[in-house]
Scaffold this motif. Sequence first.
Motif, PDB file in Angstrom:
ATOM      1  N   GLY A 149      42.991  29.856  36.404  1.00 23.18           N
ATOM      2  CA  GLY A 149      43.076  30.981  35.475  1.00 23.18           C
ATOM      3  C   GLY A 149      42.398  32.232  36.000  1.00 23.18           C
ATOM      4  N   ILE A 150      41.199  32.071  36.575  1.00 22.10           N
ATOM      5  CA  ILE A 150      40.471  33.224  37.119  1.00 22.10           C
ATOM      6  C   ILE A 150      41.231  33.834  38.289  1.00 22.10           C
ATOM      7  N   GLY A 151      41.736  32.963  39.169  1.00 19.46           N
ATOM      8  CA  GLY A 151      42.479  33.451  40.329  1.00 19.46           C
ATOM      9  C   GLY A 151      43.727  34.228  39.934  1.00 19.46           C
ATOM     10  N   ILE A 152      44.482  33.682  38.985  1.00 19.77           N
ATOM     11  CA  ILE A 152      45.708  34.348  38.553  1.00 19.77           C
ATOM     12  C   ILE A 152      45.392  35.634  37.784  1.00 19.77           C
ATOM     13  N   ALA A 153      44.333  35.619  36.981  1.00 20.39           N
ATOM     14  CA  ALA A 153      43.954  36.826  36.233  1.00 20.39           C
ATOM     15  C   ALA A 153      43.642  37.968  37.193  1.00 20.39           C
ATOM     16  N   PHE A 154      42.954  37.655  38.285  1.00 17.74           N
ATOM     17  CA  PHE A 154      42.632  38.674  39.295  1.00 17.74           C
ATOM     18  C   PHE A 154      43.912  39.241  39.909  1.00 17.74           C
ATOM     19  N   VAL A 155      44.871  38.365  40.206  1.00 18.69           N
ATOM     20  CA  VAL A 155      46.152  38.791  40.778  1.00 18.69           C
ATOM     21  C   VAL A 155      46.925  39.653  39.772  1.00 18.69           C
ATOM     22  N   GLU A 156      46.873  39.271  38.499  1.00 21.44           N
ATOM     23  CA  GLU A 156      47.580  40.023  37.461  1.00 21.44           C
ATOM     24  C   GLU A 156      47.053  41.448  37.338  1.00 21.44           C
ATOM     25  N   ILE A 157      45.749  41.605  37.412  1.00 22.29           N
ATOM     26  CA  ILE A 157      45.149  42.938  37.326  1.00 22.29           C
ATOM     27  C   ILE A 157      45.639  43.815  38.482  1.00 22.29           C
TER      28      ILE A 157
END
Length: 244
Positions: A216-224
């Motif tokens: 979740g943290i990894g994907i959230a960073f990519v989404e930003i």
Amino acid sequence: MLSCEMNIIKYILFVFNLLFAISGIGIILAGAFVISDIAEFNHFVEGRVMAPPIVLIVAGAIVFFVASLGCLGAIRESRNMLIAFAVCLLVIFIMELAAGIAAACFKSDFQMTLKSALKGSMKSYSSNDNDRLAWENVQSKLKCCGIDGPIDWYNESPERLLPKSCCHPVNEGEDPISDAVCRTAIVTADYVYQNGCFEKLEMKVNGAANVLIGVGIGIAFVEIIGIILACWLASSIKKDEEEK
């Protein structure tokens, strides 16, 4: 200069979305792994524990679709598609944030809820087939016995006997010990698993939670990053249109 800037951002965003689409598949696989890992013990684990990985799978499917939209918007230089892409990313980010907050809130009372479920199921072991099968499964799969240890069965059973799933061969590869020896061998670790199932289940669920948090943290960073790139390219397209 502006056209050069647009081209650079466009191709960066296109490559980003290809990687993002692959990450969507990764999210789905991570959610499926967590569900498969803990689903067989759902008799003791509340449905709320299963919600975050399900949300993650849904988010992964949406990510794959949205990444395709982002690729198309970047290649066509469509400002509307890029804005829609950024909004979709923001919605996915909020979904993942909500799932994370829900998981964190549940974690505070998870221990008490799990132990209560185990105690209630243990009391029904003799009279309820579902409880009996659930205990046989968790004890044989996780190599544990009782809630905190085999003494729990000794205290619960009027006959002071253990379930067969609490017992193991003295040496690896040997045949299981007889029922008679097993069910009365509570005091010796030679025959009986000494770790409680509460500890093993807690470790299993915490391990699954760590996988979800990491993904979740990894994907959230990519989404930003995706939101920033999409908004930047949309802004560049708007400026280019105004100058023409």
